[in-house]
Design a protein around this motif. Sequence first.
Motif, short mmCIF file in Angstrom:
data_model
loop_
_atom_site.label_atom_id
_atom_site.label_comp_id
_atom_site.label_asym_id
_atom_site.label_seq_id
_atom_site.Cartn_x
_atom_site.Cartn_y
_atom_site.Cartn_z
N ILE A 25 16.27 5.32 8.01
CA ILE A 25 16.29 4.16 8.82
C ILE A 25 15.41 3.28 9.04
CG2 ILE A 25 16.89 3.50 11.27
CD1 ILE A 25 19.05 4.87 9.97
N ALA A 26 13.93 3.76 8.97
CA ALA A 26 12.82 3.05 8.84
C ALA A 26 11.52 3.80 8.54
CB ALA A 26 12.54 2.24 10.02
N TRP A 27 10.62 3.55 7.51
CA TRP A 27 9.44 4.32 7.48
C TRP A 27 8.53 3.19 7.16
CZ3 TRP A 27 6.48 4.17 2.74
CH2 TRP A 27 7.13 3.15 1.76
N ASP A 28 7.13 3.66 7.59
CA ASP A 28 5.78 2.81 7.32
C ASP A 28 4.82 3.89 6.75
OD1 ASP A 28 4.66 4.21 9.45
OD2 ASP A 28 5.51 2.42 10.61
N ALA A 29 3.51 3.65 6.85
CA ALA A 29 2.67 4.47 6.19
C ALA A 29 2.36 5.64 7.11
CB ALA A 29 1.24 3.73 5.96
N ALA A 30 2.73 5.72 8.19
CA ALA A 30 2.66 6.94 9.14
C ALA A 30 3.77 7.60 9.48
CB ALA A 30 1.54 6.53 10.03
N THR A 31 4.97 7.02 9.57
CA THR A 31 6.04 7.49 10.18
C THR A 31 7.37 7.14 9.50
OG1 THR A 31 6.70 5.42 11.27
CG2 THR A 31 5.30 7.02 12.28
N ILE A 32 8.42 7.83 9.52
CA ILE A 32 9.72 7.76 8.82
C ILE A 32 10.84 8.39 10.35
CG2 ILE A 32 9.73 10.29 8.06
CD1 ILE A 32 11.32 9.15 5.56
N ILE A 67 10.41 13.34 2.19
CA ILE A 67 11.01 12.00 1.73
C ILE A 67 9.95 10.97 2.05
CG2 ILE A 67 12.63 9.97 2.25
CD1 ILE A 67 14.66 12.35 3.06
N HIS A 68 9.08 10.99 3.03
CA HIS A 68 8.25 10.13 3.45
C HIS A 68 6.90 10.48 2.36
CE1 HIS A 68 4.44 8.87 5.68
NE2 HIS A 68 5.30 7.83 6.17
N GLY A 69 6.65 11.38 1.82
CA GLY A 69 5.60 11.24 0.89
C GLY A 69 5.93 10.92 -0.30
N GLY A 70 7.29 11.08 -0.64
CA GLY A 70 7.97 10.57 -1.70
C GLY A 70 7.82 9.02 -1.91
N ALA A 75 5.47 3.88 -3.32
CA ALA A 75 4.78 2.56 -3.05
C ALA A 75 3.54 2.23 -3.58
CB ALA A 75 4.78 2.20 -1.34
N GLN A 76 2.99 3.40 -3.99
CA GLN A 76 1.46 3.51 -4.70
C GLN A 76 1.57 3.42 -6.18
OE1 GLN A 76 -0.63 6.49 -2.70
NE2 GLN A 76 -0.70 5.42 -0.66
N GLY A 77 2.78 3.63 -6.73
CA GLY A 77 3.05 3.47 -8.09
C GLY A 77 2.81 4.79 -8.71
N ARG A 78 2.90 6.18 -7.82
CA ARG A 78 2.54 7.39 -8.14
C ARG A 78 3.94 8.26 -7.96
NH1 ARG A 78 0.08 10.29 -5.32
NH2 ARG A 78 0.15 9.28 -3.39
#
Length: 148
Positions: A25-32, A67-70, A75-78
Amino acid sequence: MSLPRPQWATLIPHAGAMCLLDEVIAWDAATIHARTHSHARTDNPLRSDGMLRALHLCEYGAQAMAIHGGLLARAQGRVATPGYLVSLREVELHRARIDDIDAALEVHAQHLLGGDGHWQYAFRVEHAGLLLARGRAAVITSPAPDRD
């Protein structure tokens, strides 16, 4: 900013019916925040004795973490390094089973700390605004192979 499964499914090792979450639904640098109806599916691979126990909500939380880690890595190109769930702490379950819930489960995870191959997340799973489960989970990654 909803992301359907095809936009993130390749970022985690879970596939087929074992991929328990349906959409982000949503995610950012700290949450999903993810959503799913897989708890009601008869082909859910975690079912036993004709039911799906609330204890399995820890796996729902862990998949949201993966999923958050992925997504962060992408997003960081890794590419995220595969991780292993090594501990669960302060787990609270507020029902015995979850397969009898008709509507969606809302799965939330929050990155608490980590780096260099280890992370800690808090997770919670809700249904219609009611808390079903929460806890903390720690993940470590496998060491990178030695390169000569």
